[in-house]
Design a protein around this motif. Sequence first.
Motif, short mmCIF file in Angstrom:
data_model
loop_
_atom_site.label_atom_id
_atom_site.label_comp_id
_atom_site.label_asym_id
_atom_site.label_seq_id
_atom_site.Cartn_x
_atom_site.Cartn_y
_atom_site.Cartn_z
N ALA A 178 0.83 -1.21 0.00
CA ALA A 178 0.00 0.00 0.00
C ALA A 178 0.87 1.26 0.00
CB ALA A 178 -0.93 0.00 1.22
N ALA A 199 -2.76 0.57 7.59
CA ALA A 199 -3.20 -0.56 6.76
C ALA A 199 -3.29 -1.87 7.54
CB ALA A 199 -2.27 -0.72 5.55
N VAL A 282 -5.61 0.09 -0.39
CA VAL A 282 -5.49 -1.13 0.41
C VAL A 282 -6.16 -2.31 -0.29
CG1 VAL A 282 -6.20 -2.22 2.58
CG2 VAL A 282 -5.16 0.05 2.60
#
Length: 378
Positions: A178, A199, A282
Amino acid sequence: MSPLIPKQSILVVDDTPENIDLLSEVLCDDYRIRVATSGEKALKIVYSDDPPDLILLDIMMPGLSGLEICRRLKTNPDRRRIPIIFVTAMSSTEDERIGLETGAVDYITKPISPPIVKARVRTHLALYDQSRELERMVRQRTHELMTTRQQIIRRLGRAAEFKDNETGNHVLRMSHYARLIAEQYGLGLEATSILFNTAPMHDIGKIGIPDSILLKPGKLNAEEWKIMYQHPIMGAEIIGKHENDLLETARIIALTHHEKWDGSGYPQGLKGECIPLEGRIVAIADVFDALVSERPYKKPVPLDEALAYMESQAGIHFDPALMQAFKAALPEILRIREIYADENGSLTDLEFHIAEIYDNRDSPVGYPEVLKHTGDCN
């Protein structure tokens, strides 16, 4: 003053050399004096890598006036805290009012009184030192709080992994993926750092899913999938709403990482750019790691097949622009995949790598056959 402690620096700005000489003579025993005979030269010194600690500034000068110099410096975030004292022959009350409203901390009229100049300079340097020390303490405390929050987020992310049957390094890999996608997309440094640190919380909502569903050895029925689809909402509720950017970003990611670009995702059925950017990033990182990673119930998808699938989902599951960023970041993503490979050790063993580099499963709908596993919901 001790020779081990460098003298504080004062910039004297005046277009008349005699005035510079006088102020320099008054202050040179206690301070390091730098001089500028024009506004342009003064700004070069202030914007250099060695800015002054205080500025004594004349108002009436050819070219840039003292007032204009002051205005420019007060709009610069990196230099606006430097105290400015106007030293000028403009002695009316109105002149003083304008000077102070422009941003000066003090106003001294010519002809100067050496004791007054020394006293005012000493006072404002002391105040500036206190201000900088307070800012340093606030930065340090903010850093400590941020570090604590980051550790809590990582641990909660790890808790979700223990709840599920995924491998421990999944959260590390997908967090780095990410980060790399965000960097390629042009997200700013601060936003990218926040994304990287939040994340790991993407699946915290799985804590709220019963083990009988999450770990069921067979396929889920419609009612069980209905419950599974709630884990993003559960995750958002576990984190809660916050004004703090770190925790609020974690909440947004937990809630939206299963939304799809075409609107067919869950839990809200958001479409396109209505899906928060963090959730869109994500989603790509999470699904890619799920495809190429081994699970107890499946072998990893060969890399070329996984990449072909990811490409086929641009504009369907994934934001097409972010997929371009994903492809640009792919060499680094593959390097991260090797560093954090499950066979290299568990999350605890690999945490030291975070400082070195930076300091999934889903619903069966629309996924390759290899992902159509009972608890396939990340």
